[in-house]
Design a protein around this motif. Structure first.
Motif, mmCIF file in Angstrom:
data_model
loop_
_atom_site.group_PDB
_atom_site.id
_atom_site.type_symbol
_atom_site.label_atom_id
_atom_site.label_comp_id
_atom_site.label_asym_id
_atom_site.label_seq_id
_atom_site.Cartn_x
_atom_site.Cartn_y
_atom_site.Cartn_z
ATOM 1 N N PHE A 660 0.819 -1.213 0.000
ATOM 2 C CA PHE A 660 0.000 0.000 0.000
ATOM 3 C C PHE A 660 0.857 1.269 0.000
ATOM 4 O O PHE A 660 0.557 2.244 -0.697
ATOM 5 C CB PHE A 660 -0.932 -0.019 1.219
ATOM 6 N N GLU A 661 1.962 1.281 0.792
ATOM 7 C CA GLU A 661 2.819 2.468 0.865
ATOM 8 C C GLU A 661 3.424 2.797 -0.489
ATOM 9 O O GLU A 661 3.525 3.966 -0.878
ATOM 10 C CB GLU A 661 3.944 2.243 1.889
ATOM 11 N N LEU A 662 3.814 1.762 -1.211
ATOM 12 C CA LEU A 662 4.423 1.959 -2.525
ATOM 13 C C LEU A 662 3.393 2.496 -3.514
ATOM 14 O O LEU A 662 3.674 3.422 -4.293
ATOM 15 C CB LEU A 662 5.014 0.631 -3.016
ATOM 16 N N VAL A 663 2.193 1.934 -3.486
ATOM 17 C CA VAL A 663 1.111 2.406 -4.352
ATOM 18 C C VAL A 663 0.826 3.882 -4.064
ATOM 19 O O VAL A 663 0.690 4.709 -4.975
ATOM 20 C CB VAL A 663 -0.174 1.559 -4.152
ATOM 21 N N THR A 664 0.749 4.235 -2.782
ATOM 22 C CA THR A 664 0.470 5.617 -2.376
ATOM 23 C C THR A 664 1.557 6.561 -2.884
ATOM 24 O O THR A 664 1.271 7.667 -3.369
ATOM 25 C CB THR A 664 0.374 5.705 -0.839
ATOM 26 N N ALA A 665 2.836 6.122 -2.773
ATOM 27 C CA ALA A 665 3.961 6.955 -3.206
ATOM 28 C C ALA A 665 3.921 7.188 -4.711
ATOM 29 O O ALA A 665 4.080 8.324 -5.188
ATOM 30 C CB ALA A 665 5.282 6.293 -2.808
ATOM 31 N N PHE A 666 3.714 6.105 -5.477
ATOM 32 C CA PHE A 666 3.636 6.238 -6.932
ATOM 33 C C PHE A 666 2.479 7.156 -7.328
ATOM 34 O O PHE A 666 2.609 8.039 -8.169
ATOM 35 C CB PHE A 666 3.457 4.868 -7.590
ATOM 36 N N GLN A 667 1.314 6.910 -6.731
ATOM 37 C CA GLN A 667 0.117 7.668 -7.114
ATOM 38 C C GLN A 667 0.283 9.156 -6.835
ATOM 39 O O GLN A 667 -0.117 9.997 -7.656
ATOM 40 C CB GLN A 667 -1.115 7.139 -6.367
ATOM 41 N N ALA A 668 0.876 9.512 -5.703
ATOM 42 C CA ALA A 668 1.029 10.927 -5.351
ATOM 43 C C ALA A 668 1.808 11.682 -6.425
ATOM 44 O O ALA A 668 1.418 12.783 -6.842
ATOM 45 C CB ALA A 668 1.735 11.046 -4.006
ATOM 46 N N VAL A 669 2.922 11.098 -6.896
ATOM 47 C CA VAL A 669 3.737 11.750 -7.923
ATOM 48 C C VAL A 669 2.998 11.769 -9.260
ATOM 49 O O VAL A 669 2.966 12.799 -9.964
ATOM 50 C CB VAL A 669 5.102 11.038 -8.057
ATOM 51 N N LEU A 670 2.389 10.646 -9.631
ATOM 52 C CA LEU A 670 1.697 10.556 -10.925
ATOM 53 C C LEU A 670 0.545 11.557 -11.015
ATOM 54 O O LEU A 670 0.350 12.207 -12.050
ATOM 55 C CB LEU A 670 1.184 9.127 -11.136
ATOM 56 N N VAL A 671 -0.210 11.683 -9.949
ATOM 57 C CA VAL A 671 -1.344 12.618 -9.942
ATOM 58 C C VAL A 671 -0.852 14.057 -10.140
ATOM 59 O O VAL A 671 -1.407 14.815 -10.954
ATOM 60 C CB VAL A 671 -2.152 12.494 -8.624
ATOM 61 N N GLU A 672 0.202 14.448 -9.399
ATOM 62 C CA GLU A 672 0.699 15.821 -9.512
ATOM 63 C C GLU A 672 1.253 16.099 -10.910
ATOM 64 O O GLU A 672 1.056 17.187 -11.462
ATOM 65 C CB GLU A 672 1.765 16.096 -8.448
ATOM 66 N N LEU A 673 1.948 15.124 -11.507
ATOM 67 C CA LEU A 673 2.485 15.313 -12.859
ATOM 68 C C LEU A 673 1.355 15.410 -13.878
ATOM 69 O O LEU A 673 1.397 16.248 -14.799
ATOM 70 C CB LEU A 673 3.438 14.162 -13.224
ATOM 71 N N ALA A 674 0.335 14.564 -13.729
ATOM 72 C CA ALA A 674 -0.799 14.584 -14.669
ATOM 73 C C ALA A 674 -1.576 15.895 -14.555
ATOM 74 O O ALA A 674 -2.052 16.438 -15.564
ATOM 75 C CB ALA A 674 -1.717 13.391 -14.391
ATOM 76 N N ARG A 675 -1.707 16.434 -13.353
ATOM 77 C CA ARG A 675 -2.417 17.699 -13.162
ATOM 78 C C ARG A 675 -1.618 18.876 -13.715
ATOM 79 O O ARG A 675 -2.179 19.832 -14.254
ATOM 80 C CB ARG A 675 -2.676 17.938 -11.673
ATOM 81 N N ALA A 676 -0.289 18.798 -13.559
ATOM 82 C CA ALA A 676 0.554 19.940 -13.924
ATOM 83 C C ALA A 676 0.868 20.001 -15.413
ATOM 84 O O ALA A 676 1.209 21.065 -15.930
ATOM 85 C CB ALA A 676 1.862 19.889 -13.133
ATOM 86 N N SER A 677 0.767 18.852 -16.102
ATOM 87 C CA SER A 677 1.218 18.810 -17.500
ATOM 88 C C SER A 677 0.306 17.930 -18.349
ATOM 89 O O SER A 677 0.141 16.737 -18.066
ATOM 90 C CB SER A 677 2.666 18.296 -17.559
ATOM 91 N N GLU A 678 -0.244 18.528 -19.382
ATOM 92 C CA GLU A 678 -1.080 17.773 -20.328
ATOM 93 C C GLU A 678 -0.261 16.682 -21.006
ATOM 94 O O GLU A 678 -0.745 15.577 -21.251
ATOM 95 C CB GLU A 678 -1.638 18.746 -21.379
ATOM 96 N N GLN A 679 0.990 17.008 -21.281
ATOM 97 C CA GLN A 679 1.858 16.033 -21.955
ATOM 98 C C GLN A 679 2.104 14.810 -21.056
ATOM 99 O O GLN A 679 2.095 13.672 -21.540
ATOM 100 C CB GLN A 679 3.185 16.708 -22.322
#
Length: 708
Positions: A660-679
Motif C-alpha cells: 500500500f505504501e508503494l502504491v500511495t507513493a507512486f500515485q502521489a507523484v503521478l497525480v501531480e504530474l498529470a495535473r501539472a502537465s497535459e503532456q
C-alpha cells in the motif's frame, strides 16, 4: 712506553684522555692510532664523559675511524675477533649521547650493524657490545628521523628476536619495542606483524602464568603490543593471545585489588576493546559475567573520580578514567545488541542503570569545566562517551543533558572553528602530527534524536547549532570529495554527513519557519543542489545520496521562491538526479510464488534498502509536493522517461506484489504530474494508465486521468 697508564680517578681520567687525544692526533701509523683509541674507549667506559669532552673526542676522531673499526675483519694480534667492532661501537655509543650526533646520517646508516650485533650469539665477553648497541638504539629512537629509520631498516624484527632469545639485555629490547610502538605502531605492525605477534604470544603466556607482581607489571606493557584487530582476530596465534589475556584479566579482576593493581588491568582491558570490540570475551555465562564486571568496575571508577570535588584528584586519574570510558562505550553497545548478545536481559537492565549513574557523573564534571580547560584531551574523551550515551539512550538524564547542551554546542564550535589540536595523537605514520578533534562526529547521533523533541530542539536552535552544522556539512563534504572514489567501507566522514542530513530533516519537518527565515538553510540548499549530481553516479554512496536527495526535495518545497531554485542549471541538475534516484529503485523481476512478474527493489538498491526505504518514501512525497511549485519539473520527468518506465513497470508487475505504501507513493507523484502537465497526462494514458491505475486501486489517479 709512550702511552700513559689508565688513571683511576675522574680528574686523572680526563688528563689521560687529553693526552690520548694528543697522541691520537700525532699518531704515525694504525698501530699507534689503535693504541690511543683503546685508551680513549677505556676512559669513556670508566665513567661519565661531559658534553665538552665528548665533542672533543668526536672532533678528533669523527665518524671515519669508528666506521673503519666496524668493518675491519682482522683483529690485533692476540685479541678476540670482535675487538675492533667493540671499540667502534663504544665510540658510537659515546657520540650518541649527543642528540645532534645521534640523528646524524652516519649513525643512522649503522642501524643494520646494530641489528646484526643483537642477532649474533652473545659470548660473556661480548656483553659490552650489546650494551653499547642498546645505548645507540635508544638515542636514535629519541631523534626526529630515528623511528622511521629504525622501522625501515629492520630493527623491530631484531629487537623482537633479541627479546624472545632472552639473552643479555633482552629487557632493554622490550623497552625499546615499547618506545617504537608508542611512536610508530601502525608501521611496525604493517612491516613486522609475525615477529610482534610472537612477542605478544610470549608476553600473554607470561601474563597468564604469573602469580606475583609481574602480572601487574605486564598489564602496563601489554597494551603497547595489542594491535588493531586484523593480526589478532585473523590468525590462530592472535586468537590464542586473546584467550590468554582474557583468562589473565579474569583472574585479576575477580580478586580483591588495590587501586594501583586495578588501574593497569582496566587500561589493558580498554586496549583490547579498542582493538577488537568485545570479540575477545567468550560467549556463555563466564564471559557475560566478566563483561558485566568489567563495565561495572569502569562505572564505579568514573563515579569515584568525577564526583570527587578535588580537581587535582581528577588530574591524576585521567588516563584510567579515559580507559573506563572505552569500557563504558562497549557496555552501551552490548546492552543494545540483539543478535548473539553476550549479556542476558537482566544483566543489560542492571548495567544500563549503573551506566546511567556514571554518565550522570560525566555530566556533573563537564558542567564545571572552565574555558581554559577546553583543549584538555580528557574533556574530549568525556564528551565522546556522553555522545555515545546520547546516541543510544534518549529517555534518561534528559533534563541534565538539556542543561548541558549550550556547553556541548559551544565546545564543538570552538574545536571546529579553531581546528584546534585537542589531542596529540600517536605518531601513527612516523610523523609528529596533531589533528583537530571532531567532537561533532560523536555528538551528531544524539543531536539527531534531540531535534525530534521540542525543548532540546529549541535549545539547539537558540545556541546556533544549525549554522554550525551547515559549516560542518560543507567541511565534511570537501573531505569526502577529496577521498578516493573507489568503493570502500563506510568512512566516518560519510557517516557524519548522513547524520547531519538526519538532523536537518528533523528541523525541516518540525521547524519549517526556521528553514524559511534562516539564511543557513539557503546556503545548505546551494550545496545540496551541487552535491547530488556528483554523488549519485557513485553507487557505493547510495545511502548518502538518498539522504541528500530527500533533504534537498523537502527543503525545496519550503524554499521554492529562492533564486537558486528558479530553473537554474544547478536546480535542474539536482532534480534530474533526484528523479533518477527515485525512478531506479524498483524493477520487474520474476515472482517465485506465481508465473508472473513482481515489482521488486532493484538489485543495485537491495543491499542498502533497509537504510533508505523510509528516505525513498519521504522523497517521493516531497517530489509530489514540488511539482506544483516548479513549472519546469514535469519536463524533467519526461526527459528522464520516468513516466514511460513506471507505466511499463506497473503494467508488467502483479498488483499483489506492491504494498500500500508503494502504491500511495507512486500515485502521489503521478497525480501531480498529470495535473501539472497535459503532456505527462497523455503519456500515462497512452501507456494504459487507466487500466493499471484501476488494477492498483489508484482512485485519485483514475479520477485525474478521466478529467478533460
Amino acid at each position: 712506553p709512550r702511552f700513559p697508564a689508565m688513571a683511576s680517578d675522574s680528574a686523572d681520567g680526563h688528563a689521560t684522555l687529553k693526552r690520548c687525544l694528543g697522541i691520537l692526533r700525532d699518531a704515525r701509523n694504525d698501530s699507534e692510532q689503535f693504541a690511543a683509541l683503546l685508551l680513549v674507549t677505556k676512559v669513556v667506559r670508566a665513567g661519565e664523559v661531559d658534553a665538552k669532552t665528548r665533542r672533543q673526542i668526536f672532533d678528533k676522531i669523527g665518524f671515519t675511524f669508528p666506521t673503519r673499526l666496524l668493518t675491519s675483519r682482522q683483529p690485533p694480534p692476540g685479541c678476540p675477533p670482535h675487538t675492533f667492532r667493540a671499540l667502534g661501537l663504544t665510540l658510537l655509543a659515546c657520540f650518541c649521547t649527543d642528540p645532534e650526533l645521534a640523528g646524524h646520517s652516519q649513525i643512522l646508516n649503522k642501524i643494520p650493524t646494530f641489528n646484526d650485533v643483537l642477532l649474533s650469539p652473545c659470548d660473556p665477553d661480548c656483553t659490552s657490545m650489546v650494551d653499547d648497541v642498546y645505548q645507540c638504539l635508544s638515542a636514535v629512537l629519541a631523534t626526529a628521523r630515528g623511528p622511521r629509520e629504525l622501522v625501515t631498516k629492520g630493527t623491530v624484527s631484531a629487537l623482537c628476536q633479541a627479546y624472545l632469545n632472552g639473552g643479555h639485555g633482552s629487557d632493554r629490547a622490550l623497552t625499546l619495542l615499547v618506545g617504537l610502538l608508542a611512536i610508530a605502531e601502525a608501521r611496525c605492525w604493517q612491516r613486522d606483524a609475525p615477529q610482534l605477534l610472537a612477542v605478544l604470544s610470549k608476553l600473554s603466556s607470561d601474563f597468564l602464568k604469573a602469580e606475583d607482581m609481574t602480572k601487574f607489571e605486564l598489564c602496563e606493557v601489554l597494551p603497547r603490543f595489542v594491535p588493531l584487530s586484523p593480526p589478532l582476530t585473523e590468525s590462530s596465534q592472535g586468537s590464542e593471545c586473546l584467550c590468554r589475556l582474557y583468562k589473565g584479566l579474569a583472574d585479576i579482576l575477580g580478586s580483591k585489588l588495590s587501586q594501583s593493581q586495578r588501574d593497569p588491568a582496566l587500561k589493558l582491558a580498554a586496549s583490547l576493546v579498542q582493538a577488537c570490540g568485545a570479540e575477545w570475551i567468550p560467549a556463555g555465562s563466564a564471559g557475560s559475567k566478566f563483561l558485566a564486571l568489567l563495565v561495572n568496575l569502569a562505572c564505579v571508577e568514573v563515579r569515584l573520580t568525577l564526583e570527587e570535588p578535588d580537581p587535582m584528584e581528577v588530574g591524576g586519574k585521567k588516563e584510567v578514567v579515559t580507559a573506563c570510558y572505552v569500557l563504558m562505550e562497549m557496555g552501551i553497545q552490548e546492552c543494545l545488541r540483539e543478535e548473539n548478545p553476550l549479556l542476558e536481559t537482566v544483566q543489560k537492565m542492571q548495567l544500563l542503570r549503573i551506566m546511567e549513574e556514571a554518565v550522570g557523573a560525566v555530566i556533573f564534571y563537564l558542567r564545571q569545566v572552565k574555558q581554559e580547560e577546553l583543549k584538555d584531551p580528557f574533556i574530549f574523551a568525556s564528551v565522546r562517551v556522553l555522545g555515545a550515551w546520547m546516541a543510544e539512550e534518549t529517555s534518561s538524564l534528559k533534563q541534565e543533558i538539556c542543561e548541558l547542551l549550550p556547553f556541548l554546542v559551544d565546545y564543538a564550535r570552538k574545536l571546529f572553528k579553531e581546528g584546534s589540536p585537542a589531542v596529540s595523537l600517536p605518531q601513527a605514520e612516523l610523523v609528529s602530527t596533531t589533528l583537530p578533534q571532531d567532537a561533532l562526529r560523536f555528538l551528531l547521533p544524539g543531536f539527531c534524536h534531540l531535534t525530534a523533541e521540542d525543548r532540546p530542539r529549541d535549545i539547539l536552535i537558540s545556541e546556533g547549532a544549525p549554522a554550525l552544522l551547515c559549516e560542518y556539512f560543507l567541511q565534511q563534504w570537501e573531505v569526502l570529495t577529496s577521498e578516493s572514489t573507489a568503493p570502500a567501507p563506510l568512512t566516518s566522514t560519510e557517516m557524519s554527513l548522513q547524520t547531519v542530513c538526519g538532523v536537518f530533516l528533523n528541523l525541516v519537518v518540525t521547524a519549517p519557519d526556521l528553514v524559511r527565515r534562516d539564511k543557513t538553510f539557503s546556503s545548505l540548499m546551494d550545496v545540496l543542489l551541487k552535491s547530488l549530481p556528483l554523488l549519485l553516479p557513485q553507487k557505493h554512496h547510495l545511502v548518502l545520496a538518498a539522504n541528500i536527495a530527500t533533504l534537498g526535495l523537502m527543503m525545496a518545497r519550503i524554499l521554492a521562491g529562492s533564486a537558486a531554485l528558479q530553473g537554474t542549471r544547478s536546480a535542474e541538475e539536482f532534480f534530474g538526479a533526484a528523479i533518477c534516484f527515485l525512478s531506479q529503485a524498483h524493477a520487474a523481476q520474476a515472482d517465485p510464488s506465481s508465473r508472473g512478474l513482481a515489482v521488486a527493489v532493484s538489485p543495485a538498491y537491495v543491499s542498502a534498502w533497509d537504510d533508505i526505504r523510509e528516505l525513498w518514501l519521504l522523497g517521493m512525497q516531497a517530489l509530489a509536493g514540488c511539482v506544483p511549485l516548479f513549472p519546469w519539473l514535469p519536463r524533467a520527468a519526461l526527459q528522464a522517461r520516468w513516466l514511460q518506465g513506471l507505466s511499463q513497470l506497473l503494467s508488467r508487475g502483479t498488483p499483489a506484489s506492491v504494498d500500500f505504501e508503494l502504491v500511495t507513493a507512486f500515485q502521489a507523484v503521478l497525480v501531480e504530474l498529470a495535473r501539472a502537465s497535459e503532456q505527462c497526462r497523455d503519456v500515462i494514458l497512452s501507456h494504459r494508465g487507466m487500466e493499471w491505475a484501476n488494477l492498483y486501486g489508484m482512485a485519485a489517479l483514475e479520477q485525474c486521468l478521466a478529467e478533460q
